[in-house]
Structures are given as C-alpha cells and as structure tokens.
Design a protein around this motif. Structure first.
Motif, PDB file in Angstrom:
ATOM      1  N   ASN A  73      -8.987  10.133  -6.030  1.00 45.97           N
ATOM      2  CA  ASN A  73      -9.213   8.864  -6.726  1.00 45.97           C
ATOM      3  C   ASN A  73      -7.951   7.995  -6.758  1.00 45.97           C
ATOM      4  O   ASN A  73      -8.032   6.768  -6.756  1.00 45.97           O
ATOM      5  N   PHE A  74      -6.784   8.654  -6.809  1.00 46.30           N
ATOM      6  CA  PHE A  74      -5.520   7.924  -6.806  1.00 46.30           C
ATOM      7  C   PHE A  74      -5.379   7.111  -5.534  1.00 46.30           C
ATOM      8  O   PHE A  74      -5.006   5.927  -5.577  1.00 46.30           O
ATOM      9  N   TRP A  75      -5.658   7.716  -4.383  1.00 50.51           N
ATOM     10  CA  TRP A  75      -5.525   7.041  -3.094  1.00 50.51           C
ATOM     11  C   TRP A  75      -6.573   5.939  -2.937  1.00 50.51           C
ATOM     12  O   TRP A  75      -6.298   4.905  -2.326  1.00 50.51           O
ATOM     13  N   ARG A  77      -7.901   4.266  -5.546  1.00 49.36           N
ATOM     14  CA  ARG A  77      -7.572   3.215  -6.511  1.00 49.36           C
ATOM     15  C   ARG A  77      -6.405   2.342  -6.032  1.00 49.36           C
ATOM     16  O   ARG A  77      -6.391   1.123  -6.246  1.00 49.36           O
ATOM     17  N   TYR A  78      -5.417   2.967  -5.382  1.00 49.51           N
ATOM     18  CA  TYR A  78      -4.203   2.242  -5.011  1.00 49.51           C
ATOM     19  C   TYR A  78      -4.093   1.969  -3.505  1.00 49.51           C
ATOM     20  O   TYR A  78      -2.995   1.699  -3.006  1.00 49.51           O
ATOM     21  N   ALA A  79      -5.204   2.014  -2.802  1.00 50.01           N
ATOM     22  CA  ALA A  79      -5.188   1.768  -1.348  1.00 50.01           C
ATOM     23  C   ALA A  79      -4.667   0.371  -1.020  1.00 50.01           C
ATOM     24  O   ALA A  79      -3.829   0.196  -0.126  1.00 50.01           O
ATOM     25  N   TYR A  80      -5.148  -0.637  -1.766  1.00 48.48           N
ATOM     26  CA  TYR A  80      -4.685  -2.006  -1.529  1.00 48.48           C
ATOM     27  C   TYR A  80      -3.210  -2.163  -1.890  1.00 48.48           C
ATOM     28  O   TYR A  80      -2.454  -2.850  -1.191  1.00 48.48           O
ATOM     29  N   HIS A  81      -2.781  -1.524  -2.981  1.00 50.28           N
ATOM     30  CA  HIS A  81      -1.372  -1.590  -3.389  1.00 50.28           C
ATOM     31  C   HIS A  81      -0.470  -0.996  -2.288  1.00 50.28           C
ATOM     32  O   HIS A  81       0.584  -1.559  -1.966  1.00 50.28           O
ATOM     33  N   PHE A  82      -0.888   0.131  -1.756  1.00 46.96           N
ATOM     34  CA  PHE A  82      -0.135   0.806  -0.700  1.00 46.96           C
ATOM     35  C   PHE A  82      -0.037  -0.093   0.536  1.00 46.96           C
ATOM     36  O   PHE A  82       1.029  -0.234   1.145  1.00 46.96           O
ATOM     37  N   TYR A  83      -1.156  -0.723   0.888  1.00 45.06           N
ATOM     38  CA  TYR A  83      -1.214  -1.612   2.055  1.00 45.06           C
ATOM     39  C   TYR A  83      -0.240  -2.778   1.887  1.00 45.06           C
ATOM     40  O   TYR A  83       0.551  -3.082   2.786  1.00 45.06           O
ATOM     41  N   PHE A  84      -0.270  -3.443   0.721  1.00 49.74           N
ATOM     42  CA  PHE A  84       0.604  -4.604   0.503  1.00 49.74           C
ATOM     43  C   PHE A  84       2.076  -4.194   0.376  1.00 49.74           C
ATOM     44  O   PHE A  84       2.969  -4.977   0.731  1.00 49.74           O
ATOM     45  N   LEU A  85       2.336  -2.988  -0.098  1.00 50.42           N
ATOM     46  CA  LEU A  85       3.705  -2.483  -0.127  1.00 50.42           C
ATOM     47  C   LEU A  85       4.259  -2.353   1.292  1.00 50.42           C
ATOM     48  O   LEU A  85       5.405  -2.750   1.565  1.00 50.42           O
ATOM     49  N   ILE A  86       3.448  -1.818   2.204  1.00 46.02           N
ATOM     50  CA  ILE A  86       3.879  -1.667   3.597  1.00 46.02           C
ATOM     51  C   ILE A  86       4.076  -3.030   4.246  1.00 46.02           C
ATOM     52  O   ILE A  86       5.041  -3.240   5.002  1.00 46.02           O
ATOM     53  N   LEU A  87       3.194  -3.990   3.952  1.00 49.08           N
ATOM     54  CA  LEU A  87       3.379  -5.350   4.473  1.00 49.08           C
ATOM     55  C   LEU A  87       4.698  -5.939   3.981  1.00 49.08           C
ATOM     56  O   LEU A  87       5.433  -6.581   4.749  1.00 49.08           O
ATOM     57  N   PHE A  88       4.997  -5.714   2.716  1.00 52.87           N
ATOM     58  CA  PHE A  88       6.255  -6.198   2.143  1.00 52.87           C
ATOM     59  C   PHE A  88       7.455  -5.593   2.880  1.00 52.87           C
ATOM     60  O   PHE A  88       8.412  -6.300   3.221  1.00 52.87           O
ATOM     61  N   LEU A  89       7.400  -4.286   3.140  1.00 52.55           N
ATOM     62  CA  LEU A  89       8.496  -3.615   3.843  1.00 52.55           C
ATOM     63  C   LEU A  89       8.632  -4.130   5.277  1.00 52.55           C
ATOM     64  O   LEU A  89       9.755  -4.269   5.791  1.00 52.55           O
ATOM     65  N   LEU A  90       7.508  -4.421   5.930  1.00 49.52           N
ATOM     66  CA  LEU A  90       7.551  -4.951   7.290  1.00 49.52           C
ATOM     67  C   LEU A  90       8.175  -6.348   7.325  1.00 49.52           C
ATOM     68  O   LEU A  90       8.862  -6.707   8.291  1.00 49.52           O
ATOM     69  N   ILE A 360      -3.890  13.857   2.157  1.00 58.00           N
ATOM     70  CA  ILE A 360      -5.052  13.103   1.667  1.00 58.00           C
ATOM     71  C   ILE A 360      -6.347  13.774   2.118  1.00 58.00           C
ATOM     72  O   ILE A 360      -7.328  13.833   1.365  1.00 58.00           O
ATOM     73  N   VAL A 361      -6.351  14.293   3.341  1.00 54.83           N
ATOM     74  CA  VAL A 361      -7.525  15.030   3.833  1.00 54.83           C
ATOM     75  C   VAL A 361      -7.798  16.248   2.949  1.00 54.83           C
ATOM     76  O   VAL A 361      -8.948  16.501   2.552  1.00 54.83           O
ATOM     77  N   LEU A 362      -6.738  17.004   2.641  1.00 57.05           N
ATOM     78  CA  LEU A 362      -6.887  18.186   1.784  1.00 57.05           C
ATOM     79  C   LEU A 362      -7.346  17.791   0.380  1.00 57.05           C
ATOM     80  O   LEU A 362      -8.155  18.490  -0.240  1.00 57.05           O
ATOM     81  N   SER A 363      -6.838  16.672  -0.124  1.00 53.59           N
ATOM     82  CA  SER A 363      -7.255  16.166  -1.434  1.00 53.59           C
ATOM     83  C   SER A 363      -8.731  15.784  -1.426  1.00 53.59           C
ATOM     84  O   SER A 363      -9.440  15.979  -2.420  1.00 53.59           O
ATOM     85  N   SER A 364      -9.198  15.255  -0.294  1.00 56.68           N
ATOM     86  CA  SER A 364     -10.619  14.890  -0.165  1.00 56.68           C
ATOM     87  C   SER A 364     -11.521  16.102  -0.373  1.00 56.68           C
ATOM     88  O   SER A 364     -12.573  16.001  -1.010  1.00 56.68           O
ATOM     89  N   LYS A 365     -11.073  17.243   0.162  1.00 57.05           N
ATOM     90  CA  LYS A 365     -11.875  18.460  -0.001  1.00 57.05           C
ATOM     91  C   LYS A 365     -11.700  19.053  -1.393  1.00 57.05           C
ATOM     92  O   LYS A 365     -12.678  19.514  -2.005  1.00 57.05           O
ATOM     93  N   LEU A 366     -10.481  19.034  -1.897  1.00 55.73           N
ATOM     94  CA  LEU A 366     -10.169  19.666  -3.166  1.00 55.73           C
ATOM     95  C   LEU A 366     -10.905  18.986  -4.334  1.00 55.73           C
ATOM     96  O   LEU A 366     -11.379  19.645  -5.257  1.00 55.73           O
ATOM     97  N   TYR A 367     -11.010  17.661  -4.251  1.00 54.91           N
ATOM     98  CA  TYR A 367     -11.647  16.898  -5.338  1.00 54.91           C
ATOM     99  C   TYR A 367     -12.957  16.261  -4.878  1.00 54.91           C
ATOM    100  O   TYR A 367     -13.326  15.167  -5.318  1.00 54.91           O
ATOM    101  N   ASN A 368     -13.641  16.970  -3.999  1.00 56.32           N
ATOM    102  CA  ASN A 368     -14.867  16.452  -3.396  1.00 56.32           C
ATOM    103  C   ASN A 368     -15.967  16.202  -4.426  1.00 56.32           C
ATOM    104  O   ASN A 368     -16.780  15.291  -4.276  1.00 56.32           O
ATOM    105  N   GLU A 369     -15.972  17.005  -5.485  1.00 54.32           N
ATOM    106  CA  GLU A 369     -17.066  16.949  -6.451  1.00 54.32           C
ATOM    107  C   GLU A 369     -16.899  15.869  -7.523  1.00 54.32           C
ATOM    108  O   GLU A 369     -17.864  15.494  -8.169  1.00 54.32           O
ATOM    109  N   ASP A 370     -15.683  15.373  -7.714  1.00 51.22           N
ATOM    110  CA  ASP A 370     -15.485  14.432  -8.821  1.00 51.22           C
ATOM    111  C   ASP A 370     -14.799  13.147  -8.391  1.00 51.22           C
ATOM    112  O   ASP A 370     -13.859  12.662  -9.004  1.00 51.22           O
ATOM    113  N   PHE A 371     -15.304  12.565  -7.283  1.00 53.75           N
ATOM    114  CA  PHE A 371     -14.837  11.255  -6.846  1.00 53.75           C
ATOM    115  C   PHE A 371     -15.486  10.188  -7.725  1.00 53.75           C
ATOM    116  O   PHE A 371     -16.669  10.287  -8.077  1.00 53.75           O
ATOM    117  N   ILE A 372     -14.737   9.136  -8.067  1.00 57.63           N
ATOM    118  CA  ILE A 372     -15.271   8.107  -8.971  1.00 57.63           C
ATOM    119  C   ILE A 372     -16.430   7.350  -8.320  1.00 57.63           C
ATOM    120  O   ILE A 372     -16.469   7.154  -7.118  1.00 57.63           O
TER     121      ILE A 372
END
Length: 372
Positions: A73-75, A77-90, A360-372
């Motif tokens: 859920n963290f990834w 929720r913050y996917a857009y934030h992560f994307y814009f952070l990388i744009l800022f660094l570029l 992130i792939v491993l997190s997808s499996k680990l928290y597969n049952e309780d995605f928002i």
C-alpha cells in the motif's frame, strides 16, 4: 504488557519472513554469488572491484528485504510522489550533475553517486501501474488516458535522452511500452506508433550525437575500424567463442585477464563469464535469469489487485529487456548502448534499482490479502 507486545511483534515478523517468496530470494542470492565470483576473476583477486561489488550487493540485498516488508500500500500510495521526485532529480542533474564520458548522468552525494535515470525506469512502471489501476478497463484506450500516459512517459524519456543516455532512454521507453501492452492498450495504437518510429528514423539519426551515429554505423559494418570503434565488440565475441562448450575454467579467461575487453566488469561482463564457463555455463546463467522472470510473473498471476499484477509483469518485462539488450550488444546483434547485465554487472544504481523492484514484487505477495 510491553513485553507481551514485543513478543507478539517478533512472532508477527517471523510469520511474515516465512511467507516471503524464498525461491525468488534464493535465485537472487545465487545470481549475486555468481556476480561476485565473476568480478573476482576479472579483478584478478586484487580487491578494487569485486570487494566494492560485494559491499554494494549486500547493501542492496538489505534494501530488498526492507522494501519487501514495506506494505505494498505504501508503494501504491506514494507512486506519484516517487515519480515526481525522480523528475526533480533529473532536472537538478542538468545543473549539478557529474559529467563522465561525455554525459551528465550522476548526482554526487559525497560517499556515493546516484544515477537518477536508472531509477526512472522503476518510477515509470510504478506510476503507470497506479494510473491504470485507477482507470476503468473500458477507458484504457480513451483519448484522455492515452494523453496522460504519453505525458508521464515522454517527460522522463526526453530528460534522460538529453543527458545524453540513449541506452537508458530506450529502456525507459521499453518499460513504459511493455506496461501499456500489459494493461491492454489497443494493438492498432502500437502498430501506428511503430510505423511512426520507422518513418522518423532518419530524423532520429540526424539528431544523434556524433559518437552515437558512429555506433550505429559500426553496428552495420562490424569489420570497419577493428582496432578502434569496433574493437570492444570484436574482442567480446572472441572471448565468447573461445569459451567453447565447457569454457576455459574459472580464473583462466585470457581475453579479460590480459585486458583485451574494455569495460569487461560492467556492460561486457557476459563475455568474460562465457569465456570461463562456456556454452553450458552461459545456458545455465540464462536459465537462472528466466527462472527469476517466471517467478516474478507467477507472483503477478497470484496477485489479487491490478496494481501488483501490472507492476510484477512490467518489472519482469523490464528485467528481460536488460538481459536481451545487453546480450545483443555483447554478441554484436545490437548497437552498443551502455546497458548493464542485471546484478552481474558492476554498478551501484542499476543493482539497487533492480533490488528495490524485486522488493516491491515480494511485498506484493507478502501483503496480497490486504491491499487497499
């Protein structure tokens, strides 16, 4: 009471650890072990390269486990934030970036350098996975969805292309197009885009830097300038061919030990591996790579939410692109564009990016049952 809470947290952590996809973890560790052995051989046991690689791998593996235990859920929720952070660094890179080999690709943080363009490939997969998780299936091919996805893709692509870093820009575009294919974009759009690219090739070639044009010309005439521009590819192919069926044996590769292959610890590491372990060893390495890809896609199949499905499939495709382009480059089937072999090649940012992706792939499996 506090001790009871601490004990319950420890048991919960143990339970989560047991649920991790240990098969994928073992395969990543095996690939890391092979990379260390390979770089030790290239380094001739001197320690400058393989020890740094070992430290980087261990650090990246700790990050992988940390990301795996971070809720999916963290990834999301913050996917857009992560994307814009990388744009800022570029963008910042253009003003304060470190220039090497004619390209401005690295940010200097004192004790380590970061290449934002490498992380951009992961950012584009995350942001498209979130965007298409929100878009209804029937709206996937609507004009608004296409425009938004095109903007999300083109901004980092053009920023990386200007560095200039053609190889990474191609990988960003490839990862993005792979994601769009996975979400079900109409094939007619892909065909139209392909035709446009073919018709634009003369203009693309004209806009290239002189050294990039030289690489394309050399690709179509590999016998031209064998002691100059084509030297690296020719020597790499000699190394691969000289390995034969079973290879020359560990620490016995002459092409690398005598420094005939430049950059043999980065983009051309496969040449050294093939020389020492031959066709059999190379096929086993490819089997390991594709077993990792199959495992990631299997986790995607088992995911109960579209975000995880899209991310796993897109990341697997991006991992495949790394392998295909690198091997094509080393064997002379593709122009040299500076793409490393995942985890096997020496390089901190590329390894860290792949490890975060696997986390992130491993997190997808680990928290597969309780995605928002």
């Amino acid at each position: 009471m506090r001790e009871t809470v601490k004990v319950s947290k420890i048991f919960l952590l143990i339970e989560k650890f047991q649920k991790l996809d240990r098969g994928l973890i073992y395969m990543i560790l095996t690939l890391g072990f092979i990379s260390i052995l390979c770089l030790y051989s290239i380094d001739k046991g001197q320690g400058a390269i393989y020890l740094k690689h070992l430290i980087r791998f261990l650090f990246a593996f700790v990050i992988l486990i940390t990301v795996a235990f971070t809720h999916i859920n963290f990834w999301y929720r913050y996917a857009y934030h992560f994307y814009f952070l990388i744009l800022f660094l570029l963008i910042v890179l253009k003003f304060v970036g470190v220039t090497a080999k004619g390209a401005q690709r690295w940010l200097d943080f004192g004790f380590f350098h970061v290449q934002p363009s490498e992380v951009a490939k992961l950012a584009i997969i995350l942001v498209l996975a979130k965007f298409y998780n929100l878009v209804k299936v029937e709206n996937t091919n609507k004009l608004f969805s296409l425009l938004v996805s095109a903007i999300l893709i083109l901004i980092p692509f053009l920023l990386v292309l200007r560095q200039p870093d053609l190889g990474t820009a191609v990988l960003i575009l490839g990862a993005a197009l792979g994601t769009l294919w996975i979400v079900g974009l109409n094939r007619k759009i892909f065909i139209s885009g392909f035709i446009i690219i073919i018709l634009s090739l003369p203009f693309i070639f004209a806009a290239m830097k002189p050294y990039q044009k030289q690489r394309v010309v050399n690709f179509f005439n590999t016998e031209r300038d064998p002691l100059g521009a084509n030297y690296q590819v020719i020597q790499a192919k000699i190394g691969i061919g000289s390995g034969g069926i079973f290879g020359k044996g560990y620490l016995r590769g002459s092409q690398s030990s005598l420094d005939f292959v430049p950059e043999n610890h980065t983009d051309f590491v496969f040449s050294h591996f093939a020389e020492e372990f031959g066709l059999v060893g190379s096929l086993l390495l490819l089997w390991l790579f594709f077993s990792i890809i199959k495992r990631v896609t299997l986790i995607g199949d088992q995911s109960k939410n579209n975000f995880s499905k899209i991310f796993c499939y897109a990341f697997a495709f991006n991992f495949f692109l790394y392998i295909a382009i690198n091997l094509g480059m080393v064997t002379g089937l593709l122009p040299v564009v500076g793409v490393p072999l995942p985890i096997l090649s020496y390089g901190g940012t590329a390894m860290l990016t792949n490890m975060i992706g696997f986390g992130i792939v491993l997190s997808s499996k680990l928290y597969n049952e309780d995605f928002i």
